[in-house]
Design a protein around this motif. Sequence first.
Motif, PDB file in Angstrom:
ATOM      1  N   THR A 184       0.830  -1.209   0.000  1.00 41.05           N
ATOM      2  CA  THR A 184       0.000   0.000   0.000  1.00 41.05           C
ATOM      3  C   THR A 184       0.863   1.257   0.000  1.00 41.05           C
ATOM      4  O   THR A 184       0.552   2.237  -0.692  1.00 41.05           O
ATOM      5  CB  THR A 184      -0.916   0.002   1.230  1.00 41.05           C
ATOM      6  N   THR A 185       1.946   1.217   0.759  1.00 46.02           N
ATOM      7  CA  THR A 185       2.833   2.387   0.807  1.00 46.02           C
ATOM      8  C   THR A 185       3.439   2.671  -0.560  1.00 46.02           C
ATOM      9  O   THR A 185       3.511   3.819  -0.998  1.00 46.02           O
ATOM     10  CB  THR A 185       3.945   2.157   1.837  1.00 46.02           C
ATOM     11  N   ILE A 186       3.867   1.601  -1.229  1.00 44.56           N
ATOM     12  CA  ILE A 186       4.448   1.789  -2.568  1.00 44.56           C
ATOM     13  C   ILE A 186       3.405   2.361  -3.522  1.00 44.56           C
ATOM     14  O   ILE A 186       3.667   3.312  -4.280  1.00 44.56           O
ATOM     15  CB  ILE A 186       5.008   0.463  -3.099  1.00 44.56           C
ATOM     16  N   LEU A 187       2.178   1.805  -3.483  1.00 45.42           N
ATOM     17  CA  LEU A 187       1.119   2.284  -4.375  1.00 45.42           C
ATOM     18  C   LEU A 187       0.762   3.740  -4.065  1.00 45.42           C
ATOM     19  O   LEU A 187       0.587   4.564  -4.984  1.00 45.42           O
ATOM     20  CB  LEU A 187      -0.121   1.393  -4.250  1.00 45.42           C
ATOM     21  N   LEU A 188       0.636   4.046  -2.760  1.00 44.47           N
ATOM     22  CA  LEU A 188       0.326   5.429  -2.389  1.00 44.47           C
ATOM     23  C   LEU A 188       1.451   6.373  -2.795  1.00 44.47           C
ATOM     24  O   LEU A 188       1.203   7.493  -3.273  1.00 44.47           O
ATOM     25  CB  LEU A 188       0.087   5.524  -0.876  1.00 44.47           C
ATOM     26  N   ALA A 189       2.698   5.924  -2.594  1.00 43.50           N
ATOM     27  CA  ALA A 189       3.830   6.772  -2.980  1.00 43.50           C
ATOM     28  C   ALA A 189       3.824   7.030  -4.484  1.00 43.50           C
ATOM     29  O   ALA A 189       4.037   8.161  -4.941  1.00 43.50           O
ATOM     30  CB  ALA A 189       5.139   6.111  -2.552  1.00 43.50           C
ATOM     31  N   ILE A 190       3.547   5.955  -5.272  1.00 42.11           N
ATOM     32  CA  ILE A 190       3.488   6.124  -6.730  1.00 42.11           C
ATOM     33  C   ILE A 190       2.339   7.053  -7.114  1.00 42.11           C
ATOM     34  O   ILE A 190       2.484   7.942  -7.961  1.00 42.11           O
ATOM     35  CB  ILE A 190       3.337   4.760  -7.422  1.00 42.11           C
ATOM     36  N   PHE A 191       1.168   6.848  -6.463  1.00 45.34           N
ATOM     37  CA  PHE A 191       0.003   7.685  -6.774  1.00 45.34           C
ATOM     38  C   PHE A 191       0.282   9.153  -6.457  1.00 45.34           C
ATOM     39  O   PHE A 191       0.046  10.037  -7.298  1.00 45.34           O
ATOM     40  CB  PHE A 191      -1.207   7.194  -5.979  1.00 45.34           C
ATOM     41  N   PHE A 192       0.784   9.418  -5.251  1.00 47.24           N
ATOM     42  CA  PHE A 192       1.045  10.808  -4.878  1.00 47.24           C
ATOM     43  C   PHE A 192       2.165  11.410  -5.719  1.00 47.24           C
ATOM     44  O   PHE A 192       2.128  12.599  -6.046  1.00 47.24           O
ATOM     45  CB  PHE A 192       1.403  10.890  -3.392  1.00 47.24           C
ATOM     46  N   ALA A 193       3.156  10.594  -6.084  1.00 45.28           N
ATOM     47  CA  ALA A 193       4.229  11.116  -6.935  1.00 45.28           C
ATOM     48  C   ALA A 193       3.689  11.516  -8.300  1.00 45.28           C
ATOM     49  O   ALA A 193       4.003  12.593  -8.826  1.00 45.28           O
ATOM     50  CB  ALA A 193       5.335  10.063  -7.083  1.00 45.28           C
ATOM     51  N   LEU A 194       2.852  10.618  -8.890  1.00 43.00           N
ATOM     52  CA  LEU A 194       2.257  10.941 -10.189  1.00 43.00           C
ATOM     53  C   LEU A 194       1.318  12.141 -10.087  1.00 43.00           C
ATOM     54  O   LEU A 194       1.331  13.040 -10.943  1.00 43.00           O
ATOM     55  CB  LEU A 194       1.502   9.728 -10.739  1.00 43.00           C
TER      56      LEU A 194
END
Length: 481
Positions: A184-194
């Motif tokens: 979840t952290t990786i997905l959230l980090a990718i989402f917020f980065a994008l």
Amino acid sequence: MKTIRGKLLIYFFVFVLLFQITAISIFVSSNQLTTIYHDSFERFLLLNSISHQSEVLYTETKALVSGTKSKDGMAYYVAKRKLEDEKERLSHKFENPNEIEMKNYLNLIDTFIYESELTAGFVIKDDIEQYTLHLEEARVASDYIQAAALEILDVELTDYQSFYTDMQQRNEDFFLFILLLFSTTILLAIFFALWFSKGITRPIAHLSHAARDVAKGKLTGEPVHVESNDELKVLGDAFNNMRSNIHGLVEEIKDQSELDRLVKDMELKHLQSQINPHFLFNTLNTVSKLAYLEDAKSTSKLIDSIATLLRHSLGQLDKQVALQDEVAVVRDYFHIQKVRFSERIAFKTEIDESCLDIRIPSLTLQPLVENAFIHGIETMEEGGTISLSVYQAGPEVIVEVTDDGVGMSQEQIRDLTEEMEAEKEHVGHSTGIGLANVIRRLQLYYQKKDVVEILSNPGEGTTVRLTLPKKEGEANAHPLS
């Protein structure tokens, strides 16, 4: 206003806070498991210690009875004190002992200690019958303590097995939770980065596209909209203002350039021919005939009118003049043409004197009147009438030049407008300045297209109407030089 740095700090602290909350939750849960495990293990040790200490106390009691140790019984009292302490610790571990086995176990310890005390007491009294009896009771109680301890340990181990199974399940759940948290952290980090990078790159892309358009000379178009409330919005608004200002400046330069060209064109025409030879010939011929037929007063008046017209037309063309001066020139022009054509041409004026103080470009009214004369009634055998009206309508001054000549169709008006936009000039007889030049100079001077209106129908004459601001401050008037 939010800043990009502030947003990054907020996102960073949010992620740190989430990780801290997760870490604290895991720590608290692990600490609870450790506490439960520690309490359970400590009870095991206490039960084992109490069993061992009860054996020690029984041994010391029996030694006290048999007399194998000193009569003071210090070892006995030390052993009894230790057993009482262990019993006290066990009772604290079960502050509200609801299990029957634990209650019985604590009561057995109390009974065993009590019997050992009675035995020691009767040994001191040297009552062999009593201390033998109570020693036996102490032995029985000690045996019961051992048996009860084994039963409690068996129950505790059964509960511990359940606890151990639960602990293993929790460990598996923790592993799945950590795996889920990591994903979840990786997905959230990718989402917020994008999402965050899109909020930066999209406005920059729009600005880059608009900047390329500006570099190609395209100064119009949709403004760049930046939805975020940060430095990029300030940059976008500044770019929009800059492009708008550049566009306005370029348009102003174009208008000024066109105005300069018109003035230079007028000056060139005046240098080439200060006055139309045909008009000069006709006027001088009229002056000659009047000098022959009339006395000098009429001739003098005519010559004065000619001189005024020549003086006005030969003046500096890039100056502003009062409307009053333009009206005076028109009156002189009326006088000259009235003398030339006698009763064939009639001239009328309706002037509001309060409107004559406004400033307009030089050589504005006379070319309009001459245009009405040339194209409206000069070709009519029966002649006609030309009127000049000046009046106020609200905050504006209306100037109308009207003739009752041949008139124009709407198609002819459109053709005339197209010719003016194509800069095709129809020059006048006297000054060489045509209608298109006058209208364009007025449009540039007042910075609006609707300053001139042409109203006409075939056979009904033509009206050229000028709409001029009463006060110069209300118009974006540009100087002619």
